[in-house]
Design a protein around this motif. Sequence first.
Motif, PDB file in Angstrom:
ATOM      1  N   ARG A 109       0.836  -1.205   0.000  1.00 50.36           N
ATOM      2  CA  ARG A 109       0.000   0.000   0.000  1.00 50.36           C
ATOM      3  C   ARG A 109       0.869   1.252   0.000  1.00 50.36           C
ATOM      4  O   ARG A 109       0.522   2.269  -0.606  1.00 50.36           O
ATOM      5  N   TYR A 110       2.008   1.189   0.699  1.00 45.42           N
ATOM      6  CA  TYR A 110       2.928   2.332   0.700  1.00 45.42           C
ATOM      7  C   TYR A 110       3.444   2.607  -0.719  1.00 45.42           C
ATOM      8  O   TYR A 110       3.474   3.765  -1.164  1.00 45.42           O
ATOM      9  N   VAL A 111       3.845   1.567  -1.437  1.00 43.17           N
ATOM     10  CA  VAL A 111       4.341   1.751  -2.801  1.00 43.17           C
ATOM     11  C   VAL A 111       3.239   2.296  -3.695  1.00 43.17           C
ATOM     12  O   VAL A 111       3.455   3.240  -4.474  1.00 43.17           O
ATOM     13  N   ALA A 112       2.030   1.733  -3.602  1.00 44.29           N
ATOM     14  CA  ALA A 112       0.928   2.162  -4.456  1.00 44.29           C
ATOM     15  C   ALA A 112       0.525   3.603  -4.196  1.00 44.29           C
ATOM     16  O   ALA A 112       0.197   4.350  -5.128  1.00 44.29           O
ATOM     17  N   MET A 113       0.562   4.021  -2.940  1.00 47.03           N
ATOM     18  CA  MET A 113       0.128   5.367  -2.576  1.00 47.03           C
ATOM     19  C   MET A 113       1.242   6.400  -2.651  1.00 47.03           C
ATOM     20  O   MET A 113       1.036   7.514  -3.136  1.00 47.03           O
ATOM     21  N   CYS A 114       2.424   6.050  -2.162  1.00 49.99           N
ATOM     22  CA  CYS A 114       3.485   7.041  -1.977  1.00 49.99           C
ATOM     23  C   CYS A 114       4.578   6.969  -3.039  1.00 49.99           C
ATOM     24  O   CYS A 114       5.248   7.976  -3.300  1.00 49.99           O
ATOM     25  N   ARG A 115       4.814   5.794  -3.631  1.00 51.26           N
ATOM     26  CA  ARG A 115       5.874   5.623  -4.631  1.00 51.26           C
ATOM     27  C   ARG A 115       5.332   4.888  -5.852  1.00 51.26           C
ATOM     28  O   ARG A 115       5.812   3.811  -6.204  1.00 51.26           O
ATOM     29  N   PRO A 116       4.310   5.432  -6.515  1.00 52.04           N
ATOM     30  CA  PRO A 116       3.689   4.706  -7.641  1.00 52.04           C
ATOM     31  C   PRO A 116       4.652   4.423  -8.780  1.00 52.04           C
ATOM     32  O   PRO A 116       4.412   3.509  -9.573  1.00 52.04           O
ATOM     33  N   GLU A 117       5.743   5.197  -8.879  1.00 50.73           N
ATOM     34  CA  GLU A 117       6.712   4.938  -9.945  1.00 50.73           C
ATOM     35  C   GLU A 117       7.419   3.599  -9.765  1.00 50.73           C
ATOM     36  O   GLU A 117       8.038   3.085 -10.714  1.00 50.73           O
ATOM     37  N   ILE A 216       6.002   2.798   9.898  1.00 46.66           N
ATOM     38  CA  ILE A 216       6.565   3.733   8.913  1.00 46.66           C
ATOM     39  C   ILE A 216       5.665   3.820   7.681  1.00 46.66           C
ATOM     40  O   ILE A 216       5.344   4.915   7.197  1.00 46.66           O
ATOM     41  N   CYS A 217       5.253   2.661   7.171  1.00 47.60           N
ATOM     42  CA  CYS A 217       4.399   2.657   5.971  1.00 47.60           C
ATOM     43  C   CYS A 217       3.043   3.287   6.261  1.00 47.60           C
ATOM     44  O   CYS A 217       2.526   4.077   5.462  1.00 47.60           O
ATOM     45  N   ALA A 218       2.452   2.953   7.394  1.00 48.87           N
ATOM     46  CA  ALA A 218       1.142   3.497   7.745  1.00 48.87           C
ATOM     47  C   ALA A 218       1.208   5.009   7.902  1.00 48.87           C
ATOM     48  O   ALA A 218       0.302   5.734   7.456  1.00 48.87           O
ATOM     49  N   THR A 219       2.272   5.510   8.509  1.00 52.28           N
ATOM     50  CA  THR A 219       2.419   6.959   8.686  1.00 52.28           C
ATOM     51  C   THR A 219       2.506   7.662   7.338  1.00 52.28           C
ATOM     52  O   THR A 219       1.836   8.676   7.104  1.00 52.28           O
ATOM     53  N   ASN A 220       3.304   7.124   6.430  1.00 53.63           N
ATOM     54  CA  ASN A 220       3.450   7.736   5.108  1.00 53.63           C
ATOM     55  C   ASN A 220       2.163   7.663   4.295  1.00 53.63           C
ATOM     56  O   ASN A 220       1.820   8.607   3.574  1.00 53.63           O
ATOM     57  N   ILE A 221       1.447   6.536   4.393  1.00 59.59           N
ATOM     58  CA  ILE A 221       0.170   6.413   3.687  1.00 59.59           C
ATOM     59  C   ILE A 221      -0.811   7.453   4.188  1.00 59.59           C
ATOM     60  O   ILE A 221      -1.490   8.137   3.404  1.00 59.59           O
ATOM     61  N   TYR A 222      -0.893   7.596   5.498  1.00 60.51           N
ATOM     62  CA  TYR A 222      -1.826   8.554   6.098  1.00 60.51           C
ATOM     63  C   TYR A 222      -1.498   9.980   5.665  1.00 60.51           C
ATOM     64  O   TYR A 222      -2.381  10.745   5.261  1.00 60.51           O
ATOM     65  N   LEU A 223      -0.221  10.350   5.720  1.00 61.49           N
ATOM     66  CA  LEU A 223       0.179  11.700   5.345  1.00 61.49           C
ATOM     67  C   LEU A 223      -0.056  11.957   3.860  1.00 61.49           C
ATOM     68  O   LEU A 223      -0.443  13.063   3.467  1.00 61.49           O
ATOM     69  N   THR A 224       0.170  10.938   3.043  1.00 65.70           N
ATOM     70  CA  THR A 224      -0.066  11.093   1.608  1.00 65.70           C
ATOM     71  C   THR A 224      -1.536  11.305   1.314  1.00 65.70           C
ATOM     72  O   THR A 224      -1.909  12.176   0.509  1.00 65.70           O
ATOM     73  N   ALA A 337     -10.257   5.204 -14.487  1.00 65.89           N
ATOM     74  CA  ALA A 337      -9.217   6.052 -15.035  1.00 65.89           C
ATOM     75  C   ALA A 337      -8.071   6.270 -14.070  1.00 65.89           C
ATOM     76  O   ALA A 337      -6.984   6.646 -14.455  1.00 65.89           O
ATOM     77  N   TYR A 338      -8.321   5.966 -12.797  1.00 63.91           N
ATOM     78  CA  TYR A 338      -7.289   6.143 -11.788  1.00 63.91           C
ATOM     79  C   TYR A 338      -6.592   4.822 -11.445  1.00 63.91           C
ATOM     80  O   TYR A 338      -5.886   4.742 -10.477  1.00 63.91           O
ATOM     81  N   ILE A 339      -6.822   3.804 -12.243  1.00 67.62           N
ATOM     82  CA  ILE A 339      -6.215   2.508 -12.010  1.00 67.62           C
ATOM     83  C   ILE A 339      -5.107   2.287 -13.035  1.00 67.62           C
ATOM     84  O   ILE A 339      -5.309   2.513 -14.230  1.00 67.62           O
ATOM     85  N   THR A 340      -3.951   1.903 -12.589  1.00 70.84           N
ATOM     86  CA  THR A 340      -2.814   1.711 -13.467  1.00 70.84           C
ATOM     87  C   THR A 340      -2.999   0.467 -14.322  1.00 70.84           C
ATOM     88  O   THR A 340      -3.938  -0.311 -14.126  1.00 70.84           O
ATOM     89  N   SER A 341      -2.064   0.260 -15.231  1.00 72.62           N
ATOM     90  CA  SER A 341      -2.129  -0.918 -16.092  1.00 72.62           C
ATOM     91  C   SER A 341      -2.031  -2.203 -15.301  1.00 72.62           C
ATOM     92  O   SER A 341      -2.495  -3.249 -15.711  1.00 72.62           O
ATOM     93  N   SER A 342      -1.408  -2.128 -14.113  1.00 72.37           N
ATOM     94  CA  SER A 342      -1.306  -3.319 -13.260  1.00 72.37           C
ATOM     95  C   SER A 342      -2.559  -3.523 -12.444  1.00 72.37           C
ATOM     96  O   SER A 342      -2.702  -4.529 -11.785  1.00 72.37           O
ATOM     97  N   GLY A 343      -3.446  -2.510 -12.449  1.00 68.44           N
ATOM     98  CA  GLY A 343      -4.673  -2.627 -11.677  1.00 68.44           C
ATOM     99  C   GLY A 343      -4.550  -2.044 -10.298  1.00 68.44           C
ATOM    100  O   GLY A 343      -5.477  -2.118  -9.516  1.00 68.44           O
ATOM    101  N   ALA A 344      -3.425  -1.425  -9.956  1.00 70.20           N
ATOM    102  CA  ALA A 344      -3.238  -0.885  -8.600  1.00 70.20           C
ATOM    103  C   ALA A 344      -3.872   0.494  -8.515  1.00 70.20           C
ATOM    104  O   ALA A 344      -3.798   1.295  -9.463  1.00 70.20           O
ATOM    105  N   ILE A 345      -4.495   0.787  -7.395  1.00 68.15           N
ATOM    106  CA  ILE A 345      -5.104   2.082  -7.165  1.00 68.15           C
ATOM    107  C   ILE A 345      -4.035   3.087  -6.796  1.00 68.15           C
ATOM    108  O   ILE A 345      -3.220   2.842  -5.922  1.00 68.15           O
ATOM    109  N   LEU A 346      -4.031   4.248  -7.460  1.00 71.86           N
ATOM    110  CA  LEU A 346      -3.040   5.277  -7.158  1.00 71.86           C
ATOM    111  C   LEU A 346      -3.678   6.404  -6.361  1.00 71.86           C
ATOM    112  O   LEU A 346      -4.869   6.566  -6.375  1.00 71.86           O
TER     113      LEU A 346
END
Length: 346
Positions: A109-117, A216-224, A337-346
């Motif tokens: 979830r951290y990668v999908a929300m905070c580091r989608p690249e 760490i991941c939860a904090t970053n997800i929340y702030l994002t 439209a907000y779903i990537t080609s992999s299907g992950a929510i950004l």
Amino acid sequence: MLWLHIVQYSGFFLAQITNSALVYLILTKAEKLFGTYRHVMCTFAMYSLIYAWIEVLTQPVMHIKGPCFIVFMDSPLKYHSWIGNMITCLYCGSFALVISLLAAQFFYRYVAMCRPELLAKIEGFKLTYIFIPCIVCFVLWFEFVYYGMANTVEKQIYMKEELENYYEEDSERVAFIAPMYWSIGKNGEKIWKFGEIMGSTGCVCIIAVCFSTIVICATNIYLTMKSVNCHMSARTLELNHQLFLTLTFQVVVDFEDRIHFKDFQTLLPFIMMYSPVGLLITLPLFEVYVGSIANFVPASLAVYPSLEPLIAMICIKDFRKTILCSSWRKISPRVTAYITSSGAIL
């Protein structure tokens, strides 16, 4: 012992029901909602089914006396020493896999929300990469227990009277694992057992790493989520809130079917998994006599796998509506439209 086994069997049957229901919901309802993340959710739910079988096959009983805590098997295999000790070690290692898989969910979830690249690096078959640390945690914990907490004659003698008085059990026959941090020499001096201390330290380090990853991941997800409200559609933001609530388990559902934050904590796993096991390992260092009260730990670990799926079913609106036989709302084209080609929510 009777109440402990009632809790263990109840947790087993409930875990089979709730996790099977969650797997069904993920397979039938989650593809467009959560994309690739559904595979991570499904892996955790399916492993919870396996963990429940390992737990009921072991039926662990725990006890703390002086510098030693013991985990002994109380299933029909308890007097088959070799297989019993292996299954007990497997049970301990399985706990490490549970907490590390939970951390893996937060990491995704951290990668999908905070580091989608970085999502492209864990798409398709590459998704298995995030499970490699989980396997490492399992193997390490198993080795720490197998070699650092082995069943020895000294421990059998030390715990013999305690097991007979509390459980009417023979420590020389029953399968168990137990670290003993020191023994008393002929002159009354403490003889430290550094191998067993290192094994327990390794287990505590795994707990610390997994829990730190979650925080760490939860904090970053929340702030994002707080910082990008204006860049997400209401529906996409709501889905991410639901997933975040599923992981953190702090939720209020009102009568209008809305979900709100209550607190920002990973409360359930912290109370039912991390803290009990951490205390079980560390209290013997301070010679805190806990005795049979330590059986709160196996009871808690038996119940947790049955509760975790309920959180997802409550927090994720589409799952909740399906369970309550409410009408299914189709996802609008704007959300896709907000779903990537992999299907992950950004």
